[in-house]
Every structure is written in C-alpha cells, then in structure tokens.
Design a protein around this motif. Structure first.
Motif, PDB file in Angstrom:
ATOM      1  N   HIS A  19       0.813  -1.244  -0.081  1.00 44.40           N
ATOM      2  CA  HIS A  19       0.020  -0.054   0.078  1.00 44.40           C
ATOM      3  C   HIS A  19       0.866   1.263  -0.082  1.00 44.40           C
ATOM      4  O   HIS A  19       0.689   2.228  -0.749  1.00 44.40           O
ATOM      5  CB  HIS A  19      -0.940  -0.183   1.279  1.00 44.40           C
ATOM      6  CG  HIS A  19      -1.887   1.184   1.375  1.00 44.40           C
ATOM      7  ND1 HIS A  19      -2.580   1.598   0.545  1.00 44.40           N
ATOM      8  CD2 HIS A  19      -1.491   2.453   2.463  1.00 44.40           C
ATOM      9  CE1 HIS A  19      -3.259   2.866   0.969  1.00 44.40           C
ATOM     10  NE2 HIS A  19      -2.651   3.193   1.877  1.00 44.40           N
ATOM     11  N   GLN A  20       1.847   1.220   0.851  1.00 45.24           N
ATOM     12  CA  GLN A  20       2.701   2.503   0.824  1.00 45.24           C
ATOM     13  C   GLN A  20       3.715   2.631  -0.420  1.00 45.24           C
ATOM     14  O   GLN A  20       3.552   3.785  -0.887  1.00 45.24           O
ATOM     15  CB  GLN A  20       3.770   2.218   2.173  1.00 45.24           C
ATOM     16  CG  GLN A  20       3.135   2.419   3.401  1.00 45.24           C
ATOM     17  CD  GLN A  20       2.391   3.711   3.655  1.00 45.24           C
ATOM     18  OE1 GLN A  20       2.647   4.929   3.379  1.00 45.24           O
ATOM     19  NE2 GLN A  20       1.273   3.503   4.221  1.00 45.24           N
ATOM     20  N   VAL A  21       4.106   1.583  -1.143  1.00 40.38           N
ATOM     21  CA  VAL A  21       4.905   1.735  -2.055  1.00 40.38           C
ATOM     22  C   VAL A  21       3.968   2.272  -3.411  1.00 40.38           C
ATOM     23  O   VAL A  21       4.190   3.080  -3.966  1.00 40.38           O
ATOM     24  CB  VAL A  21       5.060   0.274  -2.713  1.00 40.38           C
ATOM     25  CG1 VAL A  21       5.654   0.415  -4.113  1.00 40.38           C
ATOM     26  CG2 VAL A  21       6.429  -0.110  -1.790  1.00 40.38           C
ATOM     27  N   ARG A  22       2.499   1.861  -3.298  1.00 47.31           N
ATOM     28  CA  ARG A  22       1.536   2.253  -4.428  1.00 47.31           C
ATOM     29  C   ARG A  22       1.056   3.579  -4.114  1.00 47.31           C
ATOM     30  O   ARG A  22       0.972   4.449  -5.172  1.00 47.31           O
ATOM     31  CB  ARG A  22       0.365   1.151  -4.394  1.00 47.31           C
ATOM     32  CG  ARG A  22       0.780  -0.136  -5.137  1.00 47.31           C
ATOM     33  CD  ARG A  22      -0.446  -1.002  -5.162  1.00 47.31           C
ATOM     34  NE  ARG A  22      -0.229  -2.092  -6.048  1.00 47.31           N
ATOM     35  CZ  ARG A  22      -0.684  -3.139  -6.092  1.00 47.31           C
ATOM     36  NH1 ARG A  22      -1.780  -3.233  -5.471  1.00 47.31           N
ATOM     37  NH2 ARG A  22      -0.349  -4.065  -6.845  1.00 47.31           N
ATOM     38  N   ILE A  23       0.888   4.052  -3.088  1.00 48.36           N
ATOM     39  CA  ILE A  23       0.301   5.448  -2.713  1.00 48.36           C
ATOM     40  C   ILE A  23       1.619   6.567  -2.822  1.00 48.36           C
ATOM     41  O   ILE A  23       1.240   7.686  -3.086  1.00 48.36           O
ATOM     42  CB  ILE A  23      -0.523   5.608  -1.686  1.00 48.36           C
ATOM     43  CG1 ILE A  23       0.290   5.404  -0.288  1.00 48.36           C
ATOM     44  CG2 ILE A  23      -1.822   4.575  -1.664  1.00 48.36           C
ATOM     45  CD1 ILE A  23      -0.567   5.752   0.861  1.00 48.36           C
ATOM     46  N   GLY A  24       2.861   6.006  -2.162  1.00 48.85           N
ATOM     47  CA  GLY A  24       3.841   7.160  -2.060  1.00 48.85           C
ATOM     48  C   GLY A  24       4.945   6.898  -2.873  1.00 48.85           C
ATOM     49  O   GLY A  24       5.627   7.950  -3.099  1.00 48.85           O
ATOM     50  N   GLY A  25       5.025   5.896  -3.747  1.00 47.67           N
ATOM     51  CA  GLY A  25       6.064   5.783  -4.669  1.00 47.67           C
ATOM     52  C   GLY A  25       7.371   5.800  -4.134  1.00 47.67           C
ATOM     53  O   GLY A  25       8.403   6.046  -4.835  1.00 47.67           O
ATOM     54  N   GLN A  26       7.323   5.335  -2.755  1.00 44.92           N
ATOM     55  CA  GLN A  26       8.754   5.310  -2.048  1.00 44.92           C
ATOM     56  C   GLN A  26       9.245   3.890  -1.872  1.00 44.92           C
ATOM     57  O   GLN A  26       8.263   3.047  -1.971  1.00 44.92           O
ATOM     58  CB  GLN A  26       8.841   6.165  -0.787  1.00 44.92           C
ATOM     59  CG  GLN A  26       7.687   5.691   0.063  1.00 44.92           C
ATOM     60  CD  GLN A  26       7.447   6.627   1.192  1.00 44.92           C
ATOM     61  OE1 GLN A  26       8.258   7.897   1.225  1.00 44.92           O
ATOM     62  NE2 GLN A  26       6.893   6.303   2.248  1.00 44.92           N
ATOM     63  N   ALA A  27      10.292   3.589  -1.477  1.00 41.69           N
ATOM     64  CA  ALA A  27      10.792   2.398  -0.934  1.00 41.69           C
ATOM     65  C   ALA A  27      10.368   2.045   0.340  1.00 41.69           C
ATOM     66  O   ALA A  27      10.241   2.945   1.223  1.00 41.69           O
ATOM     67  CB  ALA A  27      12.512   2.363  -1.055  1.00 41.69           C
ATOM     68  N   VAL A  28      10.018   0.892   0.622  1.00 44.37           N
ATOM     69  CA  VAL A  28       9.718   0.358   1.990  1.00 44.37           C
ATOM     70  C   VAL A  28      10.363  -0.869   2.130  1.00 44.37           C
ATOM     71  O   VAL A  28      10.595  -1.728   1.449  1.00 44.37           O
ATOM     72  CB  VAL A  28       8.088  -0.206   2.075  1.00 44.37           C
ATOM     73  CG1 VAL A  28       7.768  -0.661   3.248  1.00 44.37           C
ATOM     74  CG2 VAL A  28       7.343   1.125   1.548  1.00 44.37           C
ATOM     75  N   VAL A  29      10.922  -1.149   3.438  1.00 45.10           N
ATOM     76  CA  VAL A  29      11.784  -2.208   3.944  1.00 45.10           C
ATOM     77  C   VAL A  29      10.605  -3.205   4.800  1.00 45.10           C
ATOM     78  O   VAL A  29      10.008  -2.625   5.579  1.00 45.10           O
ATOM     79  CB  VAL A  29      12.806  -1.554   4.777  1.00 45.10           C
ATOM     80  CG1 VAL A  29      13.565  -2.941   5.290  1.00 45.10           C
ATOM     81  CG2 VAL A  29      13.593  -0.745   3.930  1.00 45.10           C
ATOM     82  N   VAL A  30      10.895  -4.299   4.205  1.00 48.50           N
ATOM     83  CA  VAL A  30       9.966  -5.458   5.129  1.00 48.50           C
ATOM     84  C   VAL A  30      11.107  -6.304   5.606  1.00 48.50           C
ATOM     85  O   VAL A  30      12.119  -6.993   5.183  1.00 48.50           O
ATOM     86  CB  VAL A  30       9.171  -6.194   4.228  1.00 48.50           C
ATOM     87  CG1 VAL A  30       8.324  -7.312   4.977  1.00 48.50           C
ATOM     88  CG2 VAL A  30       8.041  -5.181   3.741  1.00 48.50           C
ATOM     89  N   GLY A  31      11.103  -6.873   7.004  1.00 49.54           N
ATOM     90  CA  GLY A  31      12.067  -7.757   7.400  1.00 49.54           C
ATOM     91  C   GLY A  31      11.259  -9.076   8.131  1.00 49.54           C
ATOM     92  O   GLY A  31      10.297  -8.931   8.511  1.00 49.54           O
ATOM     93  N   TYR A  32      11.815 -10.195   7.715  1.00 45.70           N
ATOM     94  CA  TYR A  32      11.348 -11.547   8.264  1.00 45.70           C
ATOM     95  C   TYR A  32      12.144 -12.456   8.452  1.00 45.70           C
ATOM     96  O   TYR A  32      13.237 -12.502   7.630  1.00 45.70           O
ATOM     97  CB  TYR A  32      10.219 -11.900   7.156  1.00 45.70           C
ATOM     98  CG  TYR A  32      10.390 -12.242   5.997  1.00 45.70           C
ATOM     99  CD1 TYR A  32      11.147 -13.177   5.503  1.00 45.70           C
ATOM    100  CD2 TYR A  32      10.515 -11.041   5.075  1.00 45.70           C
ATOM    101  CE1 TYR A  32      11.616 -13.461   4.253  1.00 45.70           C
ATOM    102  CE2 TYR A  32      10.900 -11.259   3.587  1.00 45.70           C
ATOM    103  CZ  TYR A  32      11.548 -12.471   3.303  1.00 45.70           C
ATOM    104  OH  TYR A  32      11.637 -12.645   2.020  1.00 45.70           O
TER     105      TYR A  32
END
Length: 72
Positions: A19-32
């Motif tokens: 959602h954040q990538v699509r609305i903000g066009g910015q990179a998002v970090v996911v950790g697992y």
C-alpha cells in the motif's frame, strides 16, 4: 515453516508495505526471519508475489480480482 500467527503478521506488514509503495512511490523495507528486503515501485510485483505466497500458506484466497465478489 512459520506458524499462522507469524504468517498473519507478515501478511499484514507486506500488505501495508505494498500500500505504501503504491500510494507514496517510495521504497519500503520489510523484515522477516532475519532478512530485510527493500521494495520500491520498480519491484512492487515481487512484493505482490510475496503476499500471494503468504496468503497461500494461510489457506486464504490470493486476493486477486477473481476472488472478489462481483457487484452489479
């Protein structure tokens, strides 16, 4: 394989990241599992595949258009 609680948490984080990538066009970090992956608009499809994988592991519909109800 992770338990359902962990998978559900990962799914929520991944869906929020998409959602954040699509609305903000910015990179998002996911950790697992000790891994960090950065997603950007350029690789949003990869993030969507990760979400689909998590949903499959949880026995949920893939979330695509085919799984949505048709409204008239």
């Amino acid at each position: 394989m992770a338990d359902n609680e962990t998978l559900t948490k990962r799914l929520a984080e991944a869906e929020e990241a998409l959602h954040q990538v699509r609305i903000g066009g910015q990179a998002v970090v996911v950790g697992y599992d000790g891994h960090r992956t950065e997603y950007s608009p350029a690789n949003a499809a990869e993030l969507h595949r990760y979400i689909t994988s998590l949903r499959r592991q949880l026995g949920l519909p893939s979330g695509g258009l085919a799984s949505r109800p048709v409204r008239f």
